[in-house]
Write an enzyme that holds these catalytic residues in place. Structure first.
Site, PDB file in Angstrom:
ATOM      1  N   CYS A  95       0.828  -1.227   0.000  1.00 30.34           N
ATOM      2  CA  CYS A  95       0.000   0.000   0.000  1.00 30.34           C
ATOM      3  C   CYS A  95       0.852   1.263   0.000  1.00 30.34           C
ATOM      4  O   CYS A  95       0.340   2.353  -0.282  1.00 30.34           O
ATOM      5  CB  CYS A  95      -0.925   0.002   1.203  1.00 30.34           C
ATOM      6  SG  CYS A  95      -2.060  -1.391   1.188  1.00 30.34           S
ATOM      7  N   ASN A 121     -10.246  -0.634  -0.316  1.00 25.99           N
ATOM      8  CA  ASN A 121      -8.781  -0.538  -0.305  1.00 25.99           C
ATOM      9  C   ASN A 121      -8.242  -1.110  -1.622  1.00 25.99           C
ATOM     10  O   ASN A 121      -8.299  -2.317  -1.841  1.00 25.99           O
ATOM     11  CB  ASN A 121      -8.237  -1.314   0.900  1.00 25.99           C
ATOM     12  CG  ASN A 121      -6.728  -1.219   1.035  1.00 25.99           C
ATOM     13  OD1 ASN A 121      -6.045  -0.736   0.128  1.00 25.99           O
ATOM     14  ND2 ASN A 121      -6.207  -1.695   2.145  1.00 25.99           N
ATOM     15  N   HIS A 135      -3.670   6.935   2.754  1.00 23.89           N
ATOM     16  CA  HIS A 135      -4.018   5.627   2.171  1.00 23.89           C
ATOM     17  C   HIS A 135      -5.405   5.233   2.690  1.00 23.89           C
ATOM     18  O   HIS A 135      -5.716   5.431   3.871  1.00 23.89           O
ATOM     19  CB  HIS A 135      -2.969   4.600   2.591  1.00 23.89           C
ATOM     20  CG  HIS A 135      -3.358   3.194   2.265  1.00 23.89           C
ATOM     21  ND1 HIS A 135      -3.728   2.806   1.004  1.00 23.89           N
ATOM     22  CD2 HIS A 135      -3.448   2.083   3.055  1.00 23.89           C
ATOM     23  CE1 HIS A 135      -4.021   1.515   1.015  1.00 23.89           C
ATOM     24  NE2 HIS A 135      -3.862   1.064   2.246  1.00 23.89           N
TER      25      HIS A 135
HETATM   26  O1  UT7 Z   1      -3.930  -1.541   3.418  1.00 26.20           O
HETATM   27  C1  UT7 Z   1      -3.209  -2.316   4.313  1.00 26.20           C
HETATM   28  C2  UT7 Z   1      -3.588  -2.012   5.630  1.00 26.20           C
HETATM   29  N1  UT7 Z   1      -4.788  -2.713   6.044  1.00 26.20           N
HETATM   30  C3  UT7 Z   1      -5.454  -2.183   7.022  1.00 26.20           C
HETATM   31  O2  UT7 Z   1      -5.107  -1.107   7.438  1.00 26.20           O
HETATM   32  C4  UT7 Z   1      -6.590  -2.949   7.651  1.00 26.20           C
HETATM   33  C5  UT7 Z   1      -6.469  -2.800   9.143  1.00 26.20           C
HETATM   34  N2  UT7 Z   1      -7.472  -3.500   9.933  1.00 26.20           N
HETATM   35  C6  UT7 Z   1      -8.768  -3.143   9.912  1.00 26.20           C
HETATM   36  O3  UT7 Z   1      -9.164  -2.279   9.156  1.00 26.20           O
HETATM   37  C7  UT7 Z   1      -9.695  -3.790  10.900  1.00 26.20           C
HETATM   38  O4  UT7 Z   1      -8.947  -4.488  11.851  1.00 26.20           O
HETATM   39  C8  UT7 Z   1     -10.724  -4.746  10.260  1.00 26.20           C
HETATM   40  C9  UT7 Z   1     -11.753  -3.953   9.469  1.00 26.20           C
HETATM   41  C10 UT7 Z   1     -10.025  -5.744   9.356  1.00 26.20           C
HETATM   42  C11 UT7 Z   1     -11.479  -5.512  11.341  1.00 26.20           C
HETATM   43  O5  UT7 Z   1     -12.118  -4.602  12.223  1.00 26.20           O
HETATM   44  P1  UT7 Z   1     -12.005  -4.784  13.813  1.00 26.20           P
HETATM   45  O6  UT7 Z   1     -12.814  -3.740  14.412  1.00 26.20           O
HETATM   46  O7  UT7 Z   1     -10.534  -4.833  14.148  1.00 26.20           O
HETATM   47  O8  UT7 Z   1     -12.706  -6.149  14.004  1.00 26.20           O
HETATM   48  P2  UT7 Z   1     -12.089  -7.478  14.674  1.00 26.20           P
HETATM   49  O9  UT7 Z   1     -11.078  -8.098  13.753  1.00 26.20           O
HETATM   50  O10 UT7 Z   1     -11.707  -7.201  16.079  1.00 26.20           O
HETATM   51  O11 UT7 Z   1     -13.367  -8.390  14.713  1.00 26.20           O
HETATM   52  C12 UT7 Z   1     -14.483  -8.076  15.566  1.00 26.20           C
HETATM   53  C13 UT7 Z   1     -15.544  -9.097  15.296  1.00 26.20           C
HETATM   54  C14 UT7 Z   1     -15.031 -10.542  15.311  1.00 26.20           C
HETATM   55  O12 UT7 Z   1     -16.030 -11.332  15.855  1.00 26.20           O
HETATM   56  P3  UT7 Z   1     -15.913 -11.852  17.378  1.00 26.20           P
HETATM   57  O13 UT7 Z   1     -14.637 -12.639  17.449  1.00 26.20           O
HETATM   58  O14 UT7 Z   1     -15.885 -10.615  18.221  1.00 26.20           O
HETATM   59  O15 UT7 Z   1     -17.141 -12.685  17.541  1.00 26.20           O
HETATM   60  C15 UT7 Z   1     -14.890 -10.868  13.856  1.00 26.20           C
HETATM   61  O16 UT7 Z   1     -15.017 -12.241  13.596  1.00 26.20           O
HETATM   62  O17 UT7 Z   1     -16.080  -8.877  13.990  1.00 26.20           O
HETATM   63  C16 UT7 Z   1     -16.043 -10.095  13.266  1.00 26.20           C
HETATM   64  N3  UT7 Z   1     -15.883  -9.794  11.853  1.00 26.20           N
HETATM   65  C17 UT7 Z   1     -16.921  -9.551  11.042  1.00 26.20           C
HETATM   66  N4  UT7 Z   1     -18.231  -9.514  11.272  1.00 26.20           N
HETATM   67  C18 UT7 Z   1     -19.041  -9.232  10.233  1.00 26.20           C
HETATM   68  C19 UT7 Z   1     -14.734  -9.702  11.134  1.00 26.20           C
HETATM   69  N5  UT7 Z   1     -15.016  -9.403   9.848  1.00 26.20           N
HETATM   70  C20 UT7 Z   1     -16.369  -9.313   9.779  1.00 26.20           C
HETATM   71  C21 UT7 Z   1     -17.263  -9.028   8.741  1.00 26.20           C
HETATM   72  N6  UT7 Z   1     -18.573  -8.995   9.006  1.00 26.20           N
HETATM   73  N7  UT7 Z   1     -16.839  -8.776   7.479  1.00 26.20           N
END
Ligand code: UT7
Length: 336
Positions: A117, A287, A257
């Site tokens: 990125c 993204n 980004h």
């Molecule tokens: O370009 C390169 C750089 N990339 C980035 O900068 C991405 C960085 N990371 C992020 O943007 C975020 O961490 C994510 C959007 C990927 C995830 O968001 P989060 O708030 O960190 O969620 P999490 O990973 O802590 O997940 C929270 C919950 C989990 O469920 P449990 O374990 O609490 O039951 C996940 O399984 O949300 C769940 N989850 C989803 N639920 C519905 C993860 N993805 C999804 C989804 N839909 N698509």
């Protein structure tokens, strides 16, 4: 007053595929919801290159053709193409050679640059140094990625985040003080396993096992990337402002980004910089990796005035990250 020879952006182009993949549509692929995706990422839809005969080089060539058409610049005058991408059409040959062919850049040489990125920002700096050294005069810098080629549409952790697209800028010399002023770039290899496509390279060459293990898809430790993205973009923006004696009131626009709206808002908050001067188009494209920054420059170019001070910042796999400070210059206007 004599200014040093700077490299300035003199034309901008972009391309996104027509096919739109909405959050609602993703609800039928994986267990997710429009509400979750919108509130956790800011993304509403993303573009997908659905024509299987096309790939990253085609999107890059379309973005270049848009730039050449809008600016009236002759493709035969381009000296060099630097293509930032993590999704080249093939491992060999370099995609830049295909792009030169497809965009009619008949005298240009070129190469691919993979810094995920951060690729476009790194490529912009490399291109600028060719201009500053007076070695070349017209450099195309392109960020292009077909993320749909490496996304697992059964993995809700990643498939909602990414889209396809390409953006291009032309760098030429300026003597009016506009152009690239400074960069702060970093890498941190300890982050390499937090965001990766581990298969298909020299460590895990493609095999039935790597396919079965889904090693050809993108894998991400979202939380770790999220935390480090905020830290990395904020710290490099602060460093570049400090060493150029800038405070936030002196910056006209931040172009971050586009990975997650919550990351962008956190960086803006840490820098104490108002969100209405931070460019955001993640809701439309998701993204697009190396393409997010040039697509922002393309989408918002009408808002930038000559002399505006832009702070551009990126974070991605590697980890790679950094910030660039530039003054917006005069764009070519096509003589009809
Ligand atoms: O370009 C390169 C750089 N990339 C980035 O900068 C991405 C960085 N990371 C992020 O943007 C975020 O961490 C994510 C959007 C990927 C995830 O968001 P989060 O708030 O960190 O969620 P999490 O990973 O802590 O997940 C929270 C919950 C989990 O469920 P449990 O374990 O609490 O039951 C996940 O399984 O949300 C769940 N989850 C989803 N639920 C519905 C993860 N993805 C999804 C989804 N839909 N698509």
């Amino acid at each position: 007053m004599i200014h040093k020879r700077n490299a300035t952006i003199t034309a901008v182009g972009g391309y996104v595929p027509d096919t739109i993949l909405t959050n609602k549509m993703l609800e039928s692929y994986v267990d997710t919801s429009d509400e979750w995706i919108t509130s956790r990422t800011g993304i509403k839809e993303r573009r997908i290159l659905s024509d299987i005969t096309l790939a990253t080089s085609d999107m890059a060539a379309f973005a270049i053709k848009d730039l050449l058409h809008e600016s009236g610049v002759d493709p035969k005058t381009i000296d060099c193409l630097i293509l930032a991408t993590s999704t080249p059409d093939h491992i060999l040959a370099p995609a830049a050679t295909l792009v030169c062919e497809k965009a009619g850049l008949t005298i240009a040489w070129g190469f691919d640059l993979n810094a995920a990125c951060s690729g476009f920002l790194y490529a912009l700096s490399v291109g600028a140094s060719f201009i500053e050294s007076n070695r070349y005069h017209k450099i195309l810098v392109v960020g292009a990625d077909q993320m749909s080629a490496i996304v697992n549409y059964e993995d809700r952790n990643t498939c909602v985040l990414f889209g396809d697209g390409a953006g291009a800028v032309l760098l030429e010399s300026s003597s009016d003080g506009s152009g690239l002023i400074d960069n702060v770039f970093k890498v941190d290899g300890k982050g390499s396993s937090s965001l990766s496509v581990s298969g298909g390279g020299s460590l895990y060459p493609a095999s039935l096992v790597t396919v079965a293990d889904k090693k050809h898809f993108i894998q991400q430790d979202g939380k770790n990337v999220f935390k480090n993205a905020i830290l990395g973009m904020t710290s490099t923006c602060s460093e570049i402002m400090e060493r150029n004696q800038l405070d936030t009131a002196m910056i006209d626009w931040i172009i971050p980004h586009q990975a997650n709206l919550r990351i962008i808002e956190a960086v803006s908050k840490h820098l104490d910089f108002p969100m209405d001067k931070v460019k955001v188009n993640i809701q439309k494209y998701g993204n697009t990796t190396a393409a997010t920054i040039p697509l922002c420059l393309w989408d918002f170019k009408e808002d930038f005035k000559e002399g505006d001070k832009l702070l551009i910042t990126a974070f991605g796999a590697g980890f790679t990250y950094g910030s660039t400070y530039l003054k917006w210059g005069k764009l070519h206007s096509k003589i009809i």
